[in-house]
Every structure is written in C-alpha cells, then in structure tokens.
Write an enzyme that holds these catalytic residues in place. Structure first.
Site, PDB file in Angstrom:
ATOM      1  N   TYR A 155       1.094  -0.839  -0.007  1.00 18.21           N
ATOM      2  CA  TYR A 155       0.353  -0.143   0.153  1.00 18.21           C
ATOM      3  C   TYR A 155       0.534   1.450   0.181  1.00 18.21           C
ATOM      4  CZ  TYR A 155      -3.882  -3.426   1.433  1.00 18.21           C
ATOM      5  OH  TYR A 155      -4.331  -4.231   2.066  1.00 18.21           O
ATOM      6  N   GLY A 194     -18.250  -3.877  -0.123  1.00 22.78           N
ATOM      7  CA  GLY A 194     -18.282  -4.164  -1.949  1.00 22.78           C
ATOM      8  C   GLY A 194     -17.570  -2.436  -2.451  1.00 22.78           C
TER       9      GLY A 194
END
Length: 348
Positions: free
Chosen positions: A64, A212
């Site tokens: 990241y 999601g």
C-alpha cells in the site's frame, strides 16, 4: 441511521489473539482509491478510531503506497501501541506496474524486517502472506514465518486469498490465526469451501471490502466521485454496463435498510457481522463520518428472516461483472495452489 455503539472484542483463531469486532482497513488512506490523503488527517482518523471508538484492529500492507501506508500507521500508533493490533502483509509488490509475488524464505524475512522498521514497532501482531506465491511450496513460506514467530518478530500468522487446500497445508506447519478474504453481500464465493475450512480448523475470518468497495454504501453514484487513478475504475463490476444492472440490487437493499432505520451500508455491514463471532471485517474509510456509520452497523440487529430477505435480493437480482480486473485474477483463490514440498530446491 443507527446510533454508534461501543465496539466489542472477539478472538481470532485458537491461540488467544483478541481484536476489535470491527477493524479498520487503512489502504485507501494511501493507495488504491485515488490520491493519498493528507497524513495529519489520516493520523487523526486512526487515533479517533482507536481511542474514542475502540476500533483497534488496524490493517495495512507493504504494497500500500507502496510502503507509505505502513509508515502512516506507524506514526498514528505512537504512544498507543499497547491499545492496537497491527496486521500487515508481505509478498505482493509491483514491478514496472505489474504485480510480482514472492514467498521464498529470504523475501519473507527481509520483508518482515522492513515492515518492522516502517511501522516502528518491535513485533507485528498478525503477519499475512498477502497473495500466495505459486512457485514456492506453502510449507516453505509458512516455515519461515514460523521462525519469525519463534524469534518474537511476529505473533500470529495469516493468509490472504488462499485456497482451502493451501490453508490446510499451511495450518499443518503452524497454526493459521486468520484468513483474509473478500466477503460481502456481492462476493460470497468463499462460503462454499474456504469459510467452512477455516471454521473446521478454528481459523478466524477477516473480510476485506465488506461494503463491496463502497458500492453497498452508495450504489451507482459512487462512480461519479472516483478519480482517474482509482483502482475501482478497472474493476468489471464498476463498468457502466454492469453498474446499471448492479444498481437494481442496491435499490432493493436501500429499501430494506430504510425500513430498518439504517443506511444501506450499515445493513450490508451488519449482514457480515451476523455471519459469526469469528468474523472481524475491516471496512476502510478516510472520513470520520463514514467511520461512525460503519461502527453504527453493530447496532443493527437482523433476524434470520431478515438475513434471508437480504440474501435473496442479491440472488434474485444477480451480480454482474467480476470482482477484480483480469490482471489480478491469477493471484486470487482458487488460482493459488503451490507445488508440493518435495519439489522445492530453492530459487534458481
């Protein structure tokens, strides 16, 4: 919107690792979802989550940034290290824009040492293999991670996006404390084999993207706010032709949420929390108001009938498009089998 409750605790795995019932995914603060956010704002958000709300399970990774998210998390936990559980990952880096996986012992050890420095900690609480390196037997990778446990550099071992057979092989070498996987109302494939395997072996479950990737909170309008550098623009489910179809399910979820007096995101996240007391989802956010909303999902109580009603919406309406871009499919289960240990002769 449901009120914000205090966040409780649960145990992941069978070795006593205790975390907050809901964690905090830190990726989007530095990587993946548009430009990195200002460090001072993200540090303030993390500290608010930990100190004021009891969200102490923080998730990051070497990839990241790359690397910058671990540095950010390290800065945020200064002075409160004893209050948090740090989960980070190794084994997935980008070389010339393409993901490259490494699970060989030298890399495992070097990556751990580097993460310890960036986080500025003496020990990592939960260390995941981010993606399975299919060139290296899982026994070899876990064997080196076991050594790191014995040396006190990590406390617990985890896997991410691993197949059921890989999980079994790894667990035979050293207890696996947690498996991280994508699990939400629109990503349920893991329920068939992986989640039952985890429960058979007593392994905790850490769902990532439980909303999601934001769709279950905002629906199709989410796409309007995404920058060109946002990873979600490469995900088939967010393509216009699929998004329009998926929005039908979102509208149905929104109707149910309205009747429950909560937001659609809270309903979706509550559904994940209702999956069991061995599940700690890690929704990510860069905004305090979203953090508060996510925690509020813990006060949304669903009956068995309501759970079925919510699930039926998705099965009836259908979900359109794959959950990741084509370039990444090969790194997700079930494409994560490694060669047998007998074939290992080290890197050439």
């Amino acid at each position: 919107m449901a009120e914000t409750p205090s966040v409780g605790r649960l145990q992941l795995g069978c070795e006593g690792f205790e975390v907050s019932v809901q964690g905090l995914g830190c990726m989007g603060m530095s990587y993946g979802y548009g430009p990195p956010k200002p460090d001072e704002e993200m540090i303030s958000l993390i500290r608010h989550a930990v100190i004021s709300k009891g969200v102490t399970f923080l998730d990051t990774s070497e990839v990241y940034g790359p690397f910058t998210n671990e540095v950010l998390v390290g800065k945020a936990i200064k002075g409160i290290r004893d209050k948090v559980q740090i989960a980070t990952k190794f084994g997935c880096r980008f070389v010339e824009g393409k993901p490259q996986l490494r699970g060989d012992p030298a890399y495992v050890r070097a990556a751990c040492e580097e993460s310890l420095k960036r986080l500025d900690v003496d020990c990592i609480d939960l260390y995941y293999q981010h993606r399975v390196d299919t060139k290296v037997p899982i026994e070899v990778t876990i064997g080196e991670m076991k050594k790191l446990v014995e040396e006190g550099k990590i406390k617990y071992i985890g896997l991410s996006e691993a197949s059921a057979s890989t999980i079994r092989r790894a667990h035979a070498i050293h207890p696996i404390t947690a498996v991280q996987l994508e699990w939400s109302l629109w990503s349920r494939d893991a329920e068939e084999e992986i989640i039952p395997t985890c429960r058979e072996l007593g392994i905790g479950i850490v769902p990532y993207s439980p909303l999601g990737r934001g769709f279950l909170s905002s629906g199709g309008k989410l796409l309007e706010s995404l920058t060109d550098s946002d990873y979600r623009k490469t995900v088939p489910r967010f393509e216009a032709k699929n998004l329009e179809k998926n929005n039908v399910a979102f509208e149905r979820i929104s109707d149910i949420a309205s009747k429950k007096g909560c937001s659609p995101g809270q309903l979706a996240l509550s559904w994940v929390h209702h999956q069991g007391n061995d599940v700690s989802p890690i929704p990510g956010t860069t905004k305090v108001k979203n953090l508060e909303e996510n925690i509020g999902a813990l006060s949304v109580k669903l009956t068995h009938e309501e759970m079925k009603e919510i699930e039926n919406v998705l099965s009836t309406c259908g979900i359109f498009g794959d959950r990741c871009c084509d370039d990444h499919k090969e790194f997700l289960w079930p494409n994560s089998e490694t060669p047998p240990l007998s074939s290992w002769k080290g890197l050439k």
